[in-house]
Design an enzyme around this catalytic site. Structure first.
Site, short mmCIF file in Angstrom:
data_model
loop_
_atom_site.label_atom_id
_atom_site.label_comp_id
_atom_site.label_asym_id
_atom_site.label_seq_id
_atom_site.Cartn_x
_atom_site.Cartn_y
_atom_site.Cartn_z
N ASP A 286 0.84 -1.21 0.00
CA ASP A 286 0.00 0.00 0.00
C ASP A 286 0.87 1.25 0.00
O ASP A 286 0.56 2.25 -0.66
CB ASP A 286 -0.93 0.00 1.21
CG ASP A 286 -1.83 -1.22 1.24
OD1 ASP A 286 -2.25 -1.68 0.16
OD2 ASP A 286 -2.10 -1.73 2.35
N HIS B 209 -5.38 -3.60 5.30
CA HIS B 209 -4.78 -3.97 4.02
C HIS B 209 -5.83 -4.46 3.04
O HIS B 209 -5.62 -5.44 2.32
CB HIS B 209 -3.71 -5.05 4.26
CG HIS B 209 -2.90 -5.39 3.03
ND1 HIS B 209 -2.25 -4.44 2.28
CD2 HIS B 209 -2.64 -6.58 2.44
CE1 HIS B 209 -1.62 -5.03 1.27
NE2 HIS B 209 -1.86 -6.33 1.35
#
Length: 335
Positions: free
Chosen positions: A167, A194
């Site tokens: 990310d 996530h």
């Protein structure tokens, strides 16, 4: 920051030596991840485990002239235990990949069982290791590992990590495309979890908070949150993010190794057992941490947030609460 970390992680003159075990080493993430860890100068023993093909991957990598010795293990001859014995760092990319139309939660039933079994093996063979969970859905698989380790009496909150580094990499790359900067010099803080709405990029804390128009900022956040879908679609259902995830895993593992080696100012974002929102029933949360010889040295707060980011955090927490419970309930139901 990224360029500095990368240079440190892949230095061949590292004084410390560590055993790293990769579980699921023959898969789409596992093979490039194994290659990148073979190039890390701190790794002297690289142990690769998978149901099949791990010995072939190990033989292939063993021809690369770095100082680490590579061993491959499969189910035969108690291979999992041997791969994990006395490991300092364990990376778990094992599991099935995402397919078109599949959310990370759809992966849960299969990957939960895989991760639970591997966590049990870690508890028995390397109870002091730093365990880095890549297998999705990370929001639920990391709680599974914690519950297994707790039941075995070896849980150390400083050494259990959900790898959310992808990310961060996406945020750095995508924001650079908007502002025309060098992505290796960007350092966007990404917190929460996530998957989807649990991924919260803190754009207001970058130097571009007042220069990116709202429409572009909203589109940027959406792209960071759903970057995985972009890859799945581009691969026409033949796979998900493997190469970028391998780089993310290698970067995070390299930072963990740097922390273990006593290097200073090693900062990464990661999904951990966290006190930040525990009083609200959110037992895990991704945020920046400083890594050290014992694992997590310091958990950093979120800092000043914009109103929009506070709203995103609130949404993320509601989803995280359900994801975490799902992992904990899985272990209870499969004790």
């Amino acid at each position: 920051m990224f360029s500095r970390i990368a240079a440190r992680n892949f230095s061949s003159s590292a004084a410390n030596a560590y055993k790293v075990s990769i579980l699921g080493a023959a898969g789409g993430i596992g093979q490039p991840l194994s290659l990148l860890l073979k190039l890390n100068g701190k790794v002297t023993d690289l142990s690769l485990y998978d149901l099949k093909l791990a010995k072939g991957v190990a033989a292939d990598l063993s021809h690369i002239p770095t100082k680490s010795v590579v061993h491959g293990f499969t189910l035969a001859d108690d291979g999992l235990s041997r791969a994990l014995q006395n490991a300092d760092v364990v990376l778990i990319p094992a599991g099935v990949p995402r397919k078109p139309g599949m959310t990370r939660d759809d992966l849960f039933n299969t990957n939960a069982s895989i991760v639970k079994g591997l966590a049990e093996a870690c508890a028995e063979n390397c109870p002091s290791a730093a365990i880095c969970v890549i297998s999705n859905p990370v929001n639920s698989t990391v709680p599974i590992v914690r519950e297994v380790l707790k039941r075995k009496g070896v849980f150390n909150p400083q050494k259990l990590f959900g790898v959310t580094t992808l990310d961060t990499l996406r945020a750095n790359r995508f924001i650079s495309e908007i502002v025309g900067s060098d992505p290796a010099r960007e350092d966007v803080s990404v917190v929460g979890g996530h998957s989807g709405v649990t991924i919260v990029p803190l754009i207001s804390q970058t130097q571009y908070s007042d220069t990116i128009p709202k429409e572009k900022a909203d589109a940027l956040i959406q792209r960071i949150q759903h970057g995985g879908d972009e890859v799945v679609k581009a691969k026409d259902g033949a796979g998900s993010a493997t190469l970028s995830m391998a780089q993310a895993g290698a970067r995070f593992a390299g930072s963990v190794l740097s922390g273990l080696a006593g290097e200073q100012d090693v900062l990464e974002a990661t999904y951990i057992d966290s006190p930040l929102f525990k009083d609200e029933g959110i037992e895990f949360f991704a945020s920046r941490v400083t890594l050290g010889p014992q694992g997590v040295k310091e958990i950093h707060g979120l800092g000043l947030l914009s109103v929009a980011e506070e709203d995103m955090i609130a949404t993320a927490k509601e989803t995280l609460r359900k994801n975490i419970k799902k992992g904990i309930d899985f272990v209870k139901a499969n004790a």
